[in-house]
Design a protein around this motif. Structure first.
Motif, PDB file in Angstrom:
ATOM      1  N   GLY A 109       9.320   0.993  -2.021  1.00 47.34           N
ATOM      2  CA  GLY A 109       8.836   1.901  -3.058  1.00 47.34           C
ATOM      3  C   GLY A 109       7.503   1.620  -3.818  1.00 47.34           C
ATOM      4  N   GLU A 110       7.405   0.232  -3.661  1.00 43.76           N
ATOM      5  CA  GLU A 110       5.906  -0.217  -4.403  1.00 43.76           C
ATOM      6  C   GLU A 110       4.635   0.346  -3.462  1.00 43.76           C
ATOM      7  N   LEU A 111       5.194   0.244  -2.040  1.00 46.42           N
ATOM      8  CA  LEU A 111       4.185   0.639  -1.309  1.00 46.42           C
ATOM      9  C   LEU A 111       3.882   1.978  -1.358  1.00 46.42           C
ATOM     10  N   GLY A 112       5.047   2.691  -1.376  1.00 50.20           N
ATOM     11  CA  GLY A 112       4.835   4.409  -1.492  1.00 50.20           C
ATOM     12  C   GLY A 112       4.046   4.707  -2.784  1.00 50.20           C
ATOM     13  N   GLU A 113       4.348   3.988  -4.000  1.00 48.98           N
ATOM     14  CA  GLU A 113       3.457   4.184  -5.009  1.00 48.98           C
ATOM     15  C   GLU A 113       1.914   4.168  -5.020  1.00 48.98           C
ATOM     16  N   LEU A 114       1.456   3.240  -3.854  1.00 48.99           N
ATOM     17  CA  LEU A 114       0.198   3.149  -3.717  1.00 48.99           C
ATOM     18  C   LEU A 114      -0.709   4.394  -3.305  1.00 48.99           C
ATOM     19  N   GLY A 115       0.162   5.345  -2.530  1.00 48.95           N
ATOM     20  CA  GLY A 115      -0.444   6.615  -2.043  1.00 48.95           C
ATOM     21  C   GLY A 115       0.605   7.541  -1.652  1.00 48.95           C
ATOM     22  N   ARG A 138       0.895   9.070   2.003  1.00 54.98           N
ATOM     23  CA  ARG A 138      -0.198   8.527   2.705  1.00 54.98           C
ATOM     24  C   ARG A 138       0.010   7.112   3.237  1.00 54.98           C
ATOM     25  N   VAL A 139       0.982   6.674   2.820  1.00 58.51           N
ATOM     26  CA  VAL A 139       1.406   5.003   3.314  1.00 58.51           C
ATOM     27  C   VAL A 139       2.300   5.224   4.608  1.00 58.51           C
ATOM     28  N   TYR A 140       1.976   4.230   5.539  1.00 55.10           N
ATOM     29  CA  TYR A 140       2.933   4.316   6.770  1.00 55.10           C
ATOM     30  C   TYR A 140       3.398   2.848   7.201  1.00 55.10           C
ATOM     31  N   PHE A 141       4.651   2.799   7.661  1.00 53.38           N
ATOM     32  CA  PHE A 141       5.382   1.585   7.886  1.00 53.38           C
ATOM     33  C   PHE A 141       5.668   1.511   9.360  1.00 53.38           C
ATOM     34  N   GLU A 172      11.907   8.652   1.320  1.00 51.03           N
ATOM     35  CA  GLU A 172      12.407   9.010  -0.286  1.00 51.03           C
ATOM     36  C   GLU A 172      11.534   8.103  -1.167  1.00 51.03           C
ATOM     37  N   ARG A 173      10.771   6.913  -0.691  1.00 50.93           N
ATOM     38  CA  ARG A 173       9.884   6.603  -1.534  1.00 50.93           C
ATOM     39  C   ARG A 173       8.321   6.623  -1.461  1.00 50.93           C
ATOM     40  N   GLY A 174       8.154   7.575  -0.585  1.00 51.45           N
ATOM     41  CA  GLY A 174       6.950   7.953  -0.374  1.00 51.45           C
ATOM     42  C   GLY A 174       6.073   7.366   0.940  1.00 51.45           C
ATOM     43  N   VAL A 175       6.707   6.808   1.602  1.00 50.38           N
ATOM     44  CA  VAL A 175       6.221   6.077   3.041  1.00 50.38           C
ATOM     45  C   VAL A 175       6.527   6.814   4.081  1.00 50.38           C
ATOM     46  N   ARG A 176       5.758   6.935   4.932  1.00 51.92           N
ATOM     47  CA  ARG A 176       5.939   7.784   6.357  1.00 51.92           C
ATOM     48  C   ARG A 176       6.291   6.604   7.397  1.00 51.92           C
ATOM     49  N   PRO A 177       7.172   7.076   8.526  1.00 49.56           N
ATOM     50  CA  PRO A 177       7.117   6.054   9.622  1.00 49.56           C
ATOM     51  C   PRO A 177       5.932   5.877  10.678  1.00 49.56           C
ATOM     52  N   TYR A 178       5.540   5.077  11.054  1.00 50.06           N
ATOM     53  CA  TYR A 178       4.508   4.758  12.180  1.00 50.06           C
ATOM     54  C   TYR A 178       5.426   4.336  13.207  1.00 50.06           C
ATOM     55  N   VAL A 179       6.180   5.294  13.908  1.00 48.88           N
ATOM     56  CA  VAL A 179       7.421   4.907  15.004  1.00 48.88           C
ATOM     57  C   VAL A 179       6.946   4.124  16.245  1.00 48.88           C
ATOM     58  N   PHE A 235      -7.082  -1.371  -3.630  1.00 47.35           N
ATOM     59  CA  PHE A 235      -7.711  -0.721  -2.651  1.00 47.35           C
ATOM     60  C   PHE A 235      -7.478   0.811  -2.979  1.00 47.35           C
ATOM     61  N   SER A 236      -6.049   0.979  -3.578  1.00 47.03           N
ATOM     62  CA  SER A 236      -5.427   2.347  -3.603  1.00 47.03           C
ATOM     63  C   SER A 236      -6.279   3.173  -4.812  1.00 47.03           C
ATOM     64  N   LYS A 237      -6.883   2.454  -5.645  1.00 51.43           N
ATOM     65  CA  LYS A 237      -7.904   3.164  -6.763  1.00 51.43           C
ATOM     66  C   LYS A 237      -9.173   3.652  -6.410  1.00 51.43           C
ATOM     67  N   MET A 238      -9.480   3.235  -4.939  1.00 53.06           N
ATOM     68  CA  MET A 238     -10.778   3.459  -4.473  1.00 53.06           C
ATOM     69  C   MET A 238     -10.855   4.777  -3.540  1.00 53.06           C
ATOM     70  N   GLY A 239     -11.508   5.421  -3.667  1.00 55.30           N
ATOM     71  CA  GLY A 239     -11.886   6.698  -2.699  1.00 55.30           C
ATOM     72  C   GLY A 239     -12.897   7.310  -2.897  1.00 55.30           C
TER      73      GLY A 239
END
Length: 595
Positions: free
Chosen positions: A101-107, A110-113, A160-167, A441-445
């Motif tokens: 969930g915390e990783l998903g909050e970063l973006g 846009r975040v992958y696992f 459910e927490r905003g993270v997508r699979p890098y399968v 990093f997530s605050k930069m863009g």
């Protein structure tokens, strides 16, 4: 404005064993007295400010940084947004769900696992360097039985927490392996690493059944999550097939890969597929694999070539334990990235193909322990991360490649003691300092703005010698719709005490709308954004009270160095001064159009 500048310096005693050292970080006496309410240091407009007071004993050294907001260097790639782990089942456990969930909050979105062991046989029990889902088995007649329950639970947790699979399509189910016994290992940090390579690491007994497993899995994902969602995922075959993770030949891996990619594309013709996530730059194995995908006969289709929507390799540093302390090996990681970009860039057909560094870390084993890995809990890890990610951008620019991302292979280890020495982003639900670098990093863009520092170590020097002489005190800057971000860090390979940097940050060519600005200054150091330091001050409790745990949770969040300020710029410029202790990382965010 105040003319005060504080300096904090600390002495780090490295871990002497795989566990937690009794007094592994000692607070050194402060060289300068701290003034109440200080932190950001001298702030002044028009580039005019007098030097702050220095410790008479020479406890700081001057560094001048310059950011030219008018000099754009192209889009700042959000390469930080990829994470991974050996153990997929941790993601569905209490602290794993919290961290996802915390990783998903970063973006969100846009975040992958990326995770190993997604197709391994077993009941889903978690263990070090192991995981299982029981997705495939066979009945007595050899007919396939598919069970997606555990896999669905893992991917559901991500999405459910905003993270997508890098399968990662692997590893080999027991009933498909040509050498099924022994299958599940019982590895511990005291065992030989080679003990992990059991039946899951072998080729399939039937490539057709392997392809059908992948096809059914991909089709199930499309049915469960929808075509539009699954099109955003990455699909790649196996892990590090150029070393013992693959107990087959290069030709057999190409066959495995061809069948897997064709199966995914049959289920979803628009799926994003690639690989091969080799260990290191891959050398001859990588070149031969790319040659196969671009020009040779596909084992599954019989046609020329195999789709490559992205190319991946791994890059690791090489820390050592020297003279009683950890010495990081950032040079090794950067040289590997340099070589990896060079190999891919040598193929004209891949000039614009996205590149993902599928594992990118200070060393190669998250679950291992030892004195040379004593950097992982505190600010050595966070400062290394800031310094190394900035140089990944520089290396991509050097080679002119399409660098899409770098996977930080660190997550959490459920049920282990607090701060037990594993490479992780959190421990027992408590965020480590390194996670706060990714929050920065997530605050930069937006676009990358030119940033220079007379305290920076040059890229070529860093690749050749590391950071063994003077420290690397440097910056990365971005500009996006009325928001300028400057990340500054103070890194050295040696985990020993060092002087603080007295930084003068000169920001020039601010665009219209920055005449009046709002300044926020986030900091990671011994006193800020640091649950490890707070835990030590509590006496290193392994059974913290609810009150202690709440305080440690708060200490693990990204923290402002001082309250937000409103300032005036003059003639499109402003100069800020602040102290930057050894191993500290700062993020200064300047927003224009303050009413």
């Amino acid at each position: 404005m105040s003319d005060r500048c504080g300096t904090r310096d600390f002495l780090r005693k490295p871990l002497q064993s795989g566990g937690v050292a009794e007094n592994d970080v000692l607070t050194r006496r402060s060289f300068l007295s701290q003034a109440a309410g200080t932190g950001a240091g001298i702030i002044c407009a028009a580039g005019l400010c007098r030097a702050g007071e220095r410790d008479k004993a020479g406890a700081s050294f001057p560094v001048v940084m310059r950011v030219d907001a008018g000099r754009k260097m192209g889009k700042l790639r959000d390469i930080w947004r990829f994470f991974g782990a050996d153990e997929p089942n941790y993601a569905t456990m209490t602290n794993g769900r919290k961290l996802i969930g915390e990783l998903g909050e970063l973006g969100p979105g846009r975040v992958y696992f990326r995770a190993h062991n997604l197709l391994c046989s077993g009941d889903g029990s978690a263990a070090l360097k192991w995981g299982s889902t029981g997705a495939y088995s066979e009945d007595a007649a050899g007919r396939a039985i598919y069970d997606w329950k555990i896999l669905d639970g893992i991917f559901d947790t991500y999405l459910e927490r905003g993270v997508r699979p890098y399968v990662e399509m692997g590893f080999m189910p027991k009933d498909l392996s040509i050498k099924p016994e022994p299958y599940q290992h019982n590895w511990t940090p005291k065992a030989k690493y080679s003990e992990i390579y059991t039946g899951w690491s072998y080729p399939p007994k039937d490539y057709g059944k392997w392809a059908e497993l992948v096809y059914q899995w991909a089709r199930h994902c499309v049915e469960r999550y929808g075509r539009d969602e699954v099109e955003t995922w990455y699909w790649q075959t196996w892990n590090e097939p150029n070393i013992s993770y693959w107990q087959g030949t290069h030709e057999e891996f190409c066959r495995l890969h061809d069948y897997a990619v064709d199966a995914v594309r049959r289920a979803l013709p628009t799926a994003r597929v690639g690989g091969p996530d080799v260990a290191g730059a891959g050398g001859r194995f990588q070149r031969d694999f790319l040659e196969h995908c671009l020009r040779e006969r596909n084992h599954a289709t019989g046609k020329k070539g195999t789709p490559l929507d992205f190319v991946s390799f791994h890059a690791k540093g090489s820390p050592r334990h020297v003279d009683g302390h950890v010495r990081m090996g950032i040079a090794n990681q950067l040289r590997t990235i340099d070589e990896g970009f060079g190999i891919i860039g040598s193929f004209a057909e891949l000039k614009d193909t996205p590149i993902v560094i599928g594992e990118s870390d200070p060393e190669g084993c998250a679950a291992c322990q030892g004195a040379h890995l004593g950097y992982r809990n505190g600010t050595m890890y966070s400062s290394y991360t800031a310094a190394s990610f900035a140089r990944k951008h520089d290396l991509a620019d050097k080679h002119g490649v399409n660098f899409e991302g770098a996977v930080t292979w660190a997550f959490e280890f459920e049920g282990q003691p607090y701060f037990a020495g594993f490479r992780s982003l959190a421990t027992g639900g408590l965020d480590k300092p390194v996670l706060n670098v990714f929050r920065m990093f997530s605050k930069m863009g937006g676009v990358r703005a030119a940033a220079e520092s007379d305290g920076a170590v040059g890229l070529e020097t860093m690749m050749k010698d590391g950071v063994r002489g003077k420290a690397d005190v440097a910056a990365l800057a971005s500009l996006d719709e009325g928001r300028l971000c400057v990340m500054a860090w103070h890194y050295h390979d040696d985990d020993v005490a060092g002087l603080s940097a007295d930084v003068e940050l000169k920001i020039e060519a601010l665009p219209v709308g920055f005449e009046r600005i709002k300044l926020r200054h986030w900091r990671i150091d011994e006193e800020h954004s640091n649950s490890y330091s707070a835990w030590r001050k509590m006496g290193q409790p392994q059974r913290p009270t609810a009150e202690q745990y709440g305080a440690l949770e708060q200490a693990g969040r990204l923290e402002l160095l001082e309250p937000e300020k409103e300032l005036r710029a003059d003639s499109g410029g402003i100069t800020l001064r602040f102290d930057l202790p050894r191993q500290a990382v700062s993020l200064l965010v300047i927003e224009g159009s303050v009413s």
